[in-house]
Write a protein that holds these residues in place. Structure first.
Motif, PDB file in Angstrom:
ATOM      1  N   ASN A 193     -13.173  -4.699  -0.988  1.00  0.00           N
ATOM      2  CA  ASN A 193     -12.810  -3.515  -0.391  1.00  0.00           C
ATOM      3  C   ASN A 193     -12.547  -3.697   1.237  1.00  0.00           C
ATOM      4  O   ASN A 193     -11.677  -3.198   1.701  1.00  0.00           O
ATOM      5  CB  ASN A 193     -13.676  -2.572  -0.639  1.00  0.00           C
ATOM      6  CG  ASN A 193     -13.485  -2.076  -2.237  1.00  0.00           C
ATOM      7  OD1 ASN A 193     -12.510  -2.391  -2.889  1.00  0.00           O
ATOM      8  ND2 ASN A 193     -14.649  -1.433  -2.873  1.00  0.00           N
ATOM      9  N   ALA A 194     -13.763  -4.261   1.773  1.00  0.00           N
ATOM     10  CA  ALA A 194     -13.381  -4.528   3.118  1.00  0.00           C
ATOM     11  C   ALA A 194     -12.401  -5.403   3.542  1.00  0.00           C
ATOM     12  O   ALA A 194     -11.707  -5.026   4.471  1.00  0.00           O
ATOM     13  CB  ALA A 194     -14.915  -5.325   3.494  1.00  0.00           C
ATOM     14  N   GLU A 195     -12.171  -6.501   2.860  1.00  0.00           N
ATOM     15  CA  GLU A 195     -10.908  -7.329   3.029  1.00  0.00           C
ATOM     16  C   GLU A 195      -9.558  -6.677   2.687  1.00  0.00           C
ATOM     17  O   GLU A 195      -8.819  -6.865   3.379  1.00  0.00           O
ATOM     18  CB  GLU A 195     -11.213  -8.440   2.256  1.00  0.00           C
ATOM     19  CG  GLU A 195     -10.336  -9.600   2.493  1.00  0.00           C
ATOM     20  CD  GLU A 195     -10.213 -10.932   1.439  1.00  0.00           C
ATOM     21  OE1 GLU A 195      -9.528 -11.826   1.762  1.00  0.00           O
ATOM     22  OE2 GLU A 195     -11.312 -10.842   0.856  1.00  0.00           O
ATOM     23  N   PHE A 196      -9.871  -5.728   1.813  1.00  0.00           N
ATOM     24  CA  PHE A 196      -8.403  -5.039   1.428  1.00  0.00           C
ATOM     25  C   PHE A 196      -8.184  -3.874   2.561  1.00  0.00           C
ATOM     26  O   PHE A 196      -7.039  -3.789   2.896  1.00  0.00           O
ATOM     27  CB  PHE A 196      -8.679  -4.376   0.066  1.00  0.00           C
ATOM     28  CG  PHE A 196      -7.258  -3.942  -0.604  1.00  0.00           C
ATOM     29  CD1 PHE A 196      -6.367  -4.704  -0.793  1.00  0.00           C
ATOM     30  CD2 PHE A 196      -6.979  -2.344  -0.307  1.00  0.00           C
ATOM     31  CE1 PHE A 196      -5.248  -3.983  -1.189  1.00  0.00           C
ATOM     32  CE2 PHE A 196      -5.980  -1.811  -0.895  1.00  0.00           C
ATOM     33  CZ  PHE A 196      -4.835  -2.636  -1.230  1.00  0.00           C
ATOM     34  N   ALA A 197      -9.233  -3.342   2.822  1.00  0.00           N
ATOM     35  CA  ALA A 197      -9.192  -2.264   4.230  1.00  0.00           C
ATOM     36  C   ALA A 197      -8.443  -3.026   5.271  1.00  0.00           C
ATOM     37  O   ALA A 197      -7.756  -2.547   5.943  1.00  0.00           O
ATOM     38  CB  ALA A 197     -10.523  -1.813   4.686  1.00  0.00           C
ATOM     39  N   LYS A 198      -8.934  -4.399   5.669  1.00  0.00           N
ATOM     40  CA  LYS A 198      -8.636  -5.146   6.762  1.00  0.00           C
ATOM     41  C   LYS A 198      -7.035  -5.174   6.612  1.00  0.00           C
ATOM     42  O   LYS A 198      -6.308  -5.202   7.523  1.00  0.00           O
ATOM     43  CB  LYS A 198      -9.558  -6.151   6.955  1.00  0.00           C
ATOM     44  CG  LYS A 198      -9.139  -7.109   8.194  1.00  0.00           C
ATOM     45  CD  LYS A 198      -9.876  -8.490   8.292  1.00  0.00           C
ATOM     46  CE  LYS A 198      -9.444  -9.381   9.593  1.00  0.00           C
ATOM     47  NZ  LYS A 198     -10.260 -10.368   9.517  1.00  0.00           N
ATOM     48  N   PHE A 199      -6.705  -5.717   5.551  1.00  0.00           N
ATOM     49  CA  PHE A 199      -5.281  -6.027   5.052  1.00  0.00           C
ATOM     50  C   PHE A 199      -4.438  -4.727   5.316  1.00  0.00           C
ATOM     51  O   PHE A 199      -3.444  -4.823   5.941  1.00  0.00           O
ATOM     52  CB  PHE A 199      -5.107  -6.471   3.670  1.00  0.00           C
ATOM     53  CG  PHE A 199      -3.750  -6.171   2.877  1.00  0.00           C
ATOM     54  CD1 PHE A 199      -2.827  -6.899   3.188  1.00  0.00           C
ATOM     55  CD2 PHE A 199      -3.605  -5.228   2.100  1.00  0.00           C
ATOM     56  CE1 PHE A 199      -1.478  -6.951   2.720  1.00  0.00           C
ATOM     57  CE2 PHE A 199      -2.232  -5.043   1.462  1.00  0.00           C
ATOM     58  CZ  PHE A 199      -1.408  -5.838   1.797  1.00  0.00           C
ATOM     59  N   LYS A 200      -4.956  -3.674   4.945  1.00  0.00           N
ATOM     60  CA  LYS A 200      -4.100  -2.239   4.875  1.00  0.00           C
ATOM     61  C   LYS A 200      -3.986  -2.201   6.405  1.00  0.00           C
ATOM     62  O   LYS A 200      -2.928  -1.611   6.968  1.00  0.00           O
ATOM     63  CB  LYS A 200      -4.979  -1.248   4.276  1.00  0.00           C
ATOM     64  CG  LYS A 200      -4.635  -1.275   2.685  1.00  0.00           C
ATOM     65  CD  LYS A 200      -5.637  -0.163   2.145  1.00  0.00           C
ATOM     66  CE  LYS A 200      -4.914   1.063   2.309  1.00  0.00           C
ATOM     67  NZ  LYS A 200      -5.823   2.185   1.637  1.00  0.00           N
ATOM     68  N   GLU A 201      -5.170  -2.372   7.233  1.00  0.00           N
ATOM     69  CA  GLU A 201      -4.887  -2.061   8.883  1.00  0.00           C
ATOM     70  C   GLU A 201      -3.968  -2.989   9.494  1.00  0.00           C
ATOM     71  O   GLU A 201      -3.122  -2.456  10.388  1.00  0.00           O
ATOM     72  CB  GLU A 201      -6.487  -2.314   9.304  1.00  0.00           C
ATOM     73  CG  GLU A 201      -6.666  -1.896  10.752  1.00  0.00           C
ATOM     74  CD  GLU A 201      -7.857  -2.223  11.163  1.00  0.00           C
ATOM     75  OE1 GLU A 201      -7.956  -2.132  12.410  1.00  0.00           O
ATOM     76  OE2 GLU A 201      -8.677  -2.428  10.413  1.00  0.00           O
ATOM     77  N   GLN A 202      -4.063  -4.276   9.022  1.00  0.00           N
ATOM     78  CA  GLN A 202      -2.997  -5.087   9.607  1.00  0.00           C
ATOM     79  C   GLN A 202      -1.597  -4.647   9.244  1.00  0.00           C
ATOM     80  O   GLN A 202      -0.692  -5.005  10.105  1.00  0.00           O
ATOM     81  CB  GLN A 202      -3.475  -6.559   8.957  1.00  0.00           C
ATOM     82  CG  GLN A 202      -4.702  -7.000   9.711  1.00  0.00           C
ATOM     83  CD  GLN A 202      -4.911  -8.619   9.011  1.00  0.00           C
ATOM     84  OE1 GLN A 202      -4.326  -8.964   7.942  1.00  0.00           O
ATOM     85  NE2 GLN A 202      -5.902  -9.195   9.517  1.00  0.00           N
ATOM     86  N   LEU A 203      -1.458  -4.409   7.770  1.00  0.00           N
ATOM     87  CA  LEU A 203      -0.220  -3.861   7.440  1.00  0.00           C
ATOM     88  C   LEU A 203       0.426  -2.722   8.223  1.00  0.00           C
ATOM     89  O   LEU A 203       1.552  -2.697   8.570  1.00  0.00           O
ATOM     90  CB  LEU A 203      -0.060  -3.396   6.022  1.00  0.00           C
ATOM     91  CG  LEU A 203       1.035  -3.610   5.242  1.00  0.00           C
ATOM     92  CD1 LEU A 203       1.554  -5.048   5.326  1.00  0.00           C
ATOM     93  CD2 LEU A 203       0.784  -3.010   3.901  1.00  0.00           C
ATOM     94  N   ALA A 204      -0.540  -1.731   8.373  1.00  0.00           N
ATOM     95  CA  ALA A 204      -0.138  -0.549   9.301  1.00  0.00           C
ATOM     96  C   ALA A 204       0.054  -0.683  10.641  1.00  0.00           C
ATOM     97  O   ALA A 204       0.942  -0.201  11.289  1.00  0.00           O
ATOM     98  CB  ALA A 204      -1.494   0.494   9.338  1.00  0.00           C
ATOM     99  N   GLU A 205      -0.799  -1.871  11.289  1.00  0.00           N
ATOM    100  CA  GLU A 205      -0.508  -2.210  12.509  1.00  0.00           C
ATOM    101  C   GLU A 205       0.871  -2.847  12.787  1.00  0.00           C
ATOM    102  O   GLU A 205       1.513  -2.471  13.799  1.00  0.00           O
ATOM    103  CB  GLU A 205      -1.819  -3.159  13.091  1.00  0.00           C
ATOM    104  CG  GLU A 205      -1.488  -3.910  14.452  1.00  0.00           C
ATOM    105  CD  GLU A 205      -1.376  -2.556  15.650  1.00  0.00           C
ATOM    106  OE1 GLU A 205      -0.818  -2.951  16.576  1.00  0.00           O
ATOM    107  OE2 GLU A 205      -2.063  -1.576  15.216  1.00  0.00           O
TER     108      GLU A 205
END
Length: 431
Positions: free
Chosen positions: A238-250
């Protein structure tokens, strides 16, 4: 400087297949541990105690509870009596202290000693053998002794109260000793002894059950550790997926910002081009179209008219008179015949001997449709017969002169108005 659109950055989605595989493996192990734990629970349920011992133990525990309650009542009663003894004893000590305080100021130990002394003084004073000074001194002593005798009366009262308190303390101590606790204690010890015998007979059963329970606890502990592992695996993913979503949003934010910057740049470029267009249009000498039309009309009506060779107005725009461009409906004067002919460039004019001869043979005075449109645009009256042509030519020349005189001033006004409009556009864009 134009905005450079960078290549879209690819943000890789984390792969959860490995995590799911580990979770499935752990869940299989958890199911095996739970099955083993359930089997141990069944074994524990099958290990039974002797029914008679169980029933007797319940009875003894109930009796023991009653005995303990009875002991509690006795203890409370004894505590209450001890509190009374303590309070009375404190009162006795206080009264003794008061007596000691009173008797410490004199040599007399009792009221009888004071009475004897008073009697002796009365006899000495009554004998008449004393000198006056001695008699006065003895009278003063007698007065003091009588006051002291009165105080000792209070001491006797306090002593009487002390004696009563000591009697009460003795009675309370007798009452305390009569509170029966020995029988209750003996009963308590008997019940406890029998319970110990029952527990001793059940020790082997307890040991067997405890071993099974201990094994079950170990299995449950292992199961809980497996659950903790699953929880950690999911939390890490979940932490890795949250990081992925953050990068995607960025990345999306950057793309949006770039797109916005590009739109703003395009808008500024459009404004710049619009400003250039308006300034170029405003910079064209004023009345260019009207002056060109007048030159064409003069060439048409006056064969002797010479069009200026280097006319800045004519060079700026080259217009042709077309009836379609006007968009206005022209009402023809009476007696004027519209000559239908093949289209020719208007600026060729209608002068020349050949054309005049041709026109003289016409029954009616004719005018080209384009000429009618141009005169209407210039608000100049259309000649309805040949005699009116000279008036039209003069009007055209006067209009031409007036327009040429105003041309420079009007051009400057057009340029200034265009600059103001450009400034307004740029201001609105900045806001």
């Amino acid at each position: 400087m134009s905005t450079v659109i960078r290549p879209k950055k690819f943000v890789k989605r984390p792969d959860d297949s490995g995590m799911k595989k580990e979770v499935d493996s752990l869940m299989t192990e958890i199911k095996e541990l739970e099955a083993a734990s359930n089997e141990l629970t069944a074994q524990i349920d099958r290990v039974k105690f002797d029914a008679r011992n169980v029933e007797r133990k319940k009875q003894l525990q109930a009796e023991l509870k009653d005995v303990i309650s009875e002991q509690g009542s006795f203890k409370a009663e004894r505590s209450a009596i001890q509190t009374q003894i303590k309070n009375v004893d404190m009162q006795v000590k206080k009264k003794i202290a008061e007596i000691q305080k009173l008797t410490s100021k004199t040599n007399f130990k009792s009221a009888s000693e004071i009475d004897t002394r008073i009697k002796n003084l009365d006899e000495l004073i009554g004998s008449g053998e004393l000198r006056l000074a001695e008699e006065r001194r003895l009278i003063r002593d007698l007065t003091s002794l009588r006051k002291l005798r009165k105080d000792f009366g209070e001491v006797e009262s306090q002593q009487s109260a002390i004696d009563k308190d000591k009697t009460k303390i003795a009675e309370l101590k007798d009452q305390l000793s009569n509170i029966g606790n020995k029988e209750v204690q003996a009963r308590f010890e008997s019940i406890q002894e029998e319970l110990d015998e029952i527990n001793s007979s059940n020790n082997s059963t307890y040991e067997q059950r405890n071993k099974l329970i201990s094994k079950r606890n170990e299995l449950r502990k292992s199961r809980n550790l497996k659950y903790d592992q699953i929880k950690k695996l999911r939390a890490d993913f979940n932490a890795e997926f949250a990081k992925f979503k953050e990068q995607l949003a960025e990345e999306q934010r950057k793309r949006d910002a770039e797109h916005k910057a590009m739109q703003e740049e395009e808008k500024k470029l459009q404004i710049k081009e619009e400003a250039k267009r308006r300034l170029e249009e405003a910079s064209v000498p004023a009345f260019t179209e009207e002056i060109n039309e007048i030159h064409g009309l003069l060439l048409y009506f006056d064969s002797s008219y010479k069009k200026p060779q280097k006319n800045a107005v004519a060079e700026a725009t080259k217009l042709e008179f077309t009836s379609e461009s006007s968009g206005r409906k022209i009402e023809m004067p009476e007696g004027v015949e519209v000559l239908k002919k093949e289209q020719q460039p208007f600026f060729q004019g209608s002068g020349g001997k050949k054309q005049r001869k041709k026109s003289s043979k016409q029954k009616n005075f004719t005018v080209d449709p384009d000429v009618i449109v141009s005169l209407s645009n210039l608000s100049i009256q259309l000649p309805v017969k040949s005699d009116d042509v000279s008036t039209t030519v003069n009007t055209l020349k006067e209009t031409l002169q007036a327009l040429e005189e105003k041309q420079g001033e009007q051009t400057e006004k057009n340029i200034q108005r265009a600059k103001e409009e450009i400034a307004k556009l740029e201001s609105e864009d900045a806001e």
